[in-house]
Design a protein around this motif. Structure first.
Motif, PDB file in Angstrom:
ATOM      1  N   GLU A 106      80.164 -31.734  45.514  1.00 25.46           N
ATOM      2  CA  GLU A 106      81.295 -31.870  46.427  1.00 25.46           C
ATOM      3  C   GLU A 106      82.514 -32.434  45.703  1.00 25.46           C
ATOM      4  O   GLU A 106      83.633 -31.965  45.905  1.00 25.46           O
ATOM      5  CB  GLU A 106      80.934 -32.766  47.610  1.00 25.46           C
ATOM      6  CG  GLU A 106      80.018 -32.105  48.610  1.00 25.46           C
ATOM      7  CD  GLU A 106      79.586 -33.054  49.732  1.00 25.46           C
ATOM      8  OE1 GLU A 106      79.886 -34.272  49.645  1.00 25.46           O
ATOM      9  OE2 GLU A 106      78.966 -32.555  50.678  1.00 25.46           O
ATOM     10  N   GLN A 107      82.292 -33.401  44.842  1.00 25.68           N
ATOM     11  CA  GLN A 107      83.398 -34.002  44.094  1.00 25.68           C
ATOM     12  C   GLN A 107      84.029 -32.972  43.149  1.00 25.68           C
ATOM     13  O   GLN A 107      85.257 -32.863  43.071  1.00 25.68           O
ATOM     14  CB  GLN A 107      82.904 -35.204  43.290  1.00 25.68           C
ATOM     15  CG  GLN A 107      83.999 -35.885  42.500  1.00 25.68           C
ATOM     16  CD  GLN A 107      83.468 -37.065  41.696  1.00 25.68           C
ATOM     17  OE1 GLN A 107      82.263 -37.321  41.662  1.00 25.68           O
ATOM     18  NE2 GLN A 107      84.356 -37.783  41.042  1.00 25.68           N
ATOM     19  N   ALA A 108      83.201 -32.206  42.440  1.00 28.83           N
ATOM     20  CA  ALA A 108      83.727 -31.185  41.531  1.00 28.83           C
ATOM     21  C   ALA A 108      84.507 -30.120  42.294  1.00 28.83           C
ATOM     22  O   ALA A 108      85.578 -29.696  41.856  1.00 28.83           O
ATOM     23  CB  ALA A 108      82.572 -30.545  40.748  1.00 28.83           C
ATOM     24  N   LEU A 109      83.995 -29.707  43.432  1.00 31.11           N
ATOM     25  CA  LEU A 109      84.672 -28.703  44.239  1.00 31.11           C
ATOM     26  C   LEU A 109      86.005 -29.232  44.757  1.00 31.11           C
ATOM     27  O   LEU A 109      87.024 -28.527  44.706  1.00 31.11           O
ATOM     28  CB  LEU A 109      83.780 -28.276  45.403  1.00 31.11           C
ATOM     29  CG  LEU A 109      84.296 -27.125  46.267  1.00 31.11           C
ATOM     30  CD1 LEU A 109      84.536 -25.879  45.432  1.00 31.11           C
ATOM     31  CD2 LEU A 109      83.324 -26.838  47.383  1.00 31.11           C
ATOM     32  N   ASN A 110      86.023 -30.464  45.226  1.00 37.18           N
ATOM     33  CA  ASN A 110      87.274 -31.062  45.708  1.00 37.18           C
ATOM     34  C   ASN A 110      88.303 -31.185  44.584  1.00 37.18           C
ATOM     35  O   ASN A 110      89.497 -30.965  44.804  1.00 37.18           O
ATOM     36  CB  ASN A 110      87.016 -32.420  46.353  1.00 37.18           C
ATOM     37  CG  ASN A 110      86.385 -32.285  47.712  1.00 37.18           C
ATOM     38  OD1 ASN A 110      86.582 -31.291  48.404  1.00 37.18           O
ATOM     39  ND2 ASN A 110      85.609 -33.279  48.102  1.00 37.18           N
ATOM     40  N   GLU A 111      87.862 -31.512  43.377  1.00 37.98           N
ATOM     41  CA  GLU A 111      88.779 -31.592  42.236  1.00 37.98           C
ATOM     42  C   GLU A 111      89.383 -30.227  41.934  1.00 37.98           C
ATOM     43  O   GLU A 111      90.579 -30.126  41.656  1.00 37.98           O
ATOM     44  CB  GLU A 111      88.056 -32.135  41.011  1.00 37.98           C
ATOM     45  CG  GLU A 111      87.775 -33.609  41.082  1.00 37.98           C
ATOM     46  CD  GLU A 111      86.967 -34.121  39.900  1.00 37.98           C
ATOM     47  OE1 GLU A 111      86.769 -33.365  38.931  1.00 37.98           O
ATOM     48  OE2 GLU A 111      86.541 -35.289  39.953  1.00 37.98           O
ATOM     49  N   MET A 112      88.560 -29.178  41.992  1.00 41.73           N
ATOM     50  CA  MET A 112      89.070 -27.830  41.748  1.00 41.73           C
ATOM     51  C   MET A 112      90.075 -27.416  42.819  1.00 41.73           C
ATOM     52  O   MET A 112      91.120 -26.839  42.512  1.00 41.73           O
ATOM     53  CB  MET A 112      87.908 -26.822  41.692  1.00 41.73           C
ATOM     54  CG  MET A 112      87.018 -26.989  40.485  1.00 41.73           C
ATOM     55  SD  MET A 112      85.533 -25.978  40.561  1.00 41.73           S
ATOM     56  CE  MET A 112      86.197 -24.344  40.604  1.00 41.73           C
ATOM     57  N   ILE A 113      89.775 -27.724  44.065  1.00 36.43           N
ATOM     58  CA  ILE A 113      90.679 -27.384  45.167  1.00 36.43           C
ATOM     59  C   ILE A 113      91.998 -28.122  45.012  1.00 36.43           C
ATOM     60  O   ILE A 113      93.068 -27.520  45.134  1.00 36.43           O
ATOM     61  CB  ILE A 113      90.014 -27.700  46.524  1.00 36.43           C
ATOM     62  CG1 ILE A 113      88.881 -26.709  46.793  1.00 36.43           C
ATOM     63  CG2 ILE A 113      91.041 -27.667  47.654  1.00 36.43           C
ATOM     64  CD1 ILE A 113      88.008 -27.074  47.968  1.00 36.43           C
ATOM     65  N   ASN A 114      91.935 -29.412  44.716  1.00 36.63           N
ATOM     66  CA  ASN A 114      93.159 -30.199  44.557  1.00 36.63           C
ATOM     67  C   ASN A 114      93.982 -29.732  43.365  1.00 36.63           C
ATOM     68  O   ASN A 114      95.209 -29.728  43.416  1.00 36.63           O
ATOM     69  CB  ASN A 114      92.833 -31.692  44.428  1.00 36.63           C
ATOM     70  CG  ASN A 114      92.341 -32.261  45.735  1.00 36.63           C
ATOM     71  OD1 ASN A 114      92.682 -31.765  46.805  1.00 36.63           O
ATOM     72  ND2 ASN A 114      91.532 -33.301  45.657  1.00 36.63           N
ATOM     73  N   LYS A 115      93.314 -29.323  42.293  1.00 38.74           N
ATOM     74  CA  LYS A 115      94.018 -28.815  41.113  1.00 38.74           C
ATOM     75  C   LYS A 115      94.835 -27.579  41.484  1.00 38.74           C
ATOM     76  O   LYS A 115      95.994 -27.446  41.086  1.00 38.74           O
ATOM     77  CB  LYS A 115      93.003 -28.476  40.022  1.00 38.74           C
ATOM     78  CG  LYS A 115      93.573 -27.871  38.786  1.00 38.74           C
ATOM     79  CD  LYS A 115      92.451 -27.571  37.799  1.00 38.74           C
ATOM     80  CE  LYS A 115      92.912 -26.769  36.633  1.00 38.74           C
ATOM     81  NZ  LYS A 115      91.812 -26.414  35.740  1.00 38.74           N
ATOM     82  N   HIS A 116      94.258 -26.689  42.262  1.00 39.52           N
ATOM     83  CA  HIS A 116      94.965 -25.467  42.638  1.00 39.52           C
ATOM     84  C   HIS A 116      95.996 -25.715  43.729  1.00 39.52           C
ATOM     85  O   HIS A 116      96.986 -24.997  43.814  1.00 39.52           O
ATOM     86  CB  HIS A 116      93.973 -24.385  43.049  1.00 39.52           C
ATOM     87  CG  HIS A 116      93.176 -23.889  41.884  1.00 39.52           C
ATOM     88  ND1 HIS A 116      93.723 -23.156  40.864  1.00 39.52           N
ATOM     89  CD2 HIS A 116      91.872 -24.067  41.544  1.00 39.52           C
ATOM     90  CE1 HIS A 116      92.805 -22.885  39.955  1.00 39.52           C
ATOM     91  NE2 HIS A 116      91.666 -23.431  40.345  1.00 39.52           N
ATOM     92  N   LYS A 117      95.787 -26.738  44.549  1.00 37.49           N
ATOM     93  CA  LYS A 117      96.802 -27.113  45.541  1.00 37.49           C
ATOM     94  C   LYS A 117      98.042 -27.658  44.846  1.00 37.49           C
ATOM     95  O   LYS A 117      99.165 -27.361  45.237  1.00 37.49           O
ATOM     96  CB  LYS A 117      96.269 -28.196  46.482  1.00 37.49           C
ATOM     97  CG  LYS A 117      95.511 -27.696  47.653  1.00 37.49           C
ATOM     98  CD  LYS A 117      95.310 -28.898  48.584  1.00 37.49           C
ATOM     99  CE  LYS A 117      94.134 -28.749  49.470  1.00 37.49           C
ATOM    100  NZ  LYS A 117      93.853 -29.971  50.234  1.00 37.49           N
ATOM    101  N   ASP A 118      97.827 -28.482  43.814  1.00 39.59           N
ATOM    102  CA  ASP A 118      98.932 -29.109  43.100  1.00 39.59           C
ATOM    103  C   ASP A 118      99.715 -28.110  42.254  1.00 39.59           C
ATOM    104  O   ASP A 118     100.917 -28.255  42.077  1.00 39.59           O
ATOM    105  CB  ASP A 118      98.418 -30.243  42.200  1.00 39.59           C
ATOM    106  CG  ASP A 118      97.813 -31.386  42.998  1.00 39.59           C
ATOM    107  OD1 ASP A 118      98.137 -31.505  44.202  1.00 39.59           O
ATOM    108  OD2 ASP A 118      97.029 -32.152  42.415  1.00 39.59           O
ATOM    109  N   ASP A 119      99.038 -27.115  41.709  1.00 36.26           N
ATOM    110  CA  ASP A 119      99.697 -26.126  40.841  1.00 36.26           C
ATOM    111  C   ASP A 119      99.167 -24.731  41.161  1.00 36.26           C
ATOM    112  O   ASP A 119      98.290 -24.219  40.471  1.00 36.26           O
ATOM    113  CB  ASP A 119      99.445 -26.475  39.374  1.00 36.26           C
ATOM    114  CG  ASP A 119     100.247 -25.607  38.421  1.00 36.26           C
ATOM    115  OD1 ASP A 119     101.165 -24.904  38.868  1.00 36.26           O
ATOM    116  OD2 ASP A 119      99.951 -25.658  37.208  1.00 36.26           O
ATOM    117  N   PRO A 120      99.702 -24.096  42.228  1.00 35.65           N
ATOM    118  CA  PRO A 120      99.169 -22.794  42.639  1.00 35.65           C
ATOM    119  C   PRO A 120      99.351 -21.691  41.592  1.00 35.65           C
ATOM    120  O   PRO A 120      98.614 -20.715  41.589  1.00 35.65           O
ATOM    121  CB  PRO A 120      99.933 -22.455  43.911  1.00 35.65           C
ATOM    122  CG  PRO A 120     100.954 -23.495  44.095  1.00 35.65           C
ATOM    123  CD  PRO A 120     100.742 -24.572  43.106  1.00 35.65           C
TER     124      PRO A 120
END
Length: 61
Positions: free
Chosen positions: A26-40
Motif C-alpha cells: 500500500e505504501q509503495a502504491l501510494n508513493e507511485m500515485i503521489n509521484k504521478h500526481k505531482d508530475d503528470p
C-alpha cells in the motif's frame, strides 16, 4: 493478530507477514500515485529520453 486470507482466518506469524506485506504494498502504491500526481508529465519525459541502445540502432548509408 488474525487476518483473513481468501476468507480463511489466519493467526500468528503468517498473519503478521501478510499484514506487513500488505502495508508495504500500500505504501509503495501510494508513493507511485503521489509521484504521478505531482508530475503528470513524468512518463512523457521518460519516453522522450534517448535509449542507451540507440547508438547501436543507427543505420548509416
Amino acid at each position: 493478530m488474525s487476518v483473513s486470507i481468501g476468507g480463511v482466518p489466519v493467526q500468528g506469524v503468517v498473519a503478521r507477514i501478510v499484514q506487513d506485506n500488505k502495508q508495504i504494498a500500500e505504501q509503495a502504491l501510494n508513493e507511485m500515485i503521489n509521484k504521478h500526481k505531482d508530475d503528470p508529465a513524468h512518463i512523457i519525459k521518460e519516453i522522450q529520453q534517448p535509449s542507451p541502445f540507440s547508438q547501436f540502432l543507427d543505420i548509416k548509408i
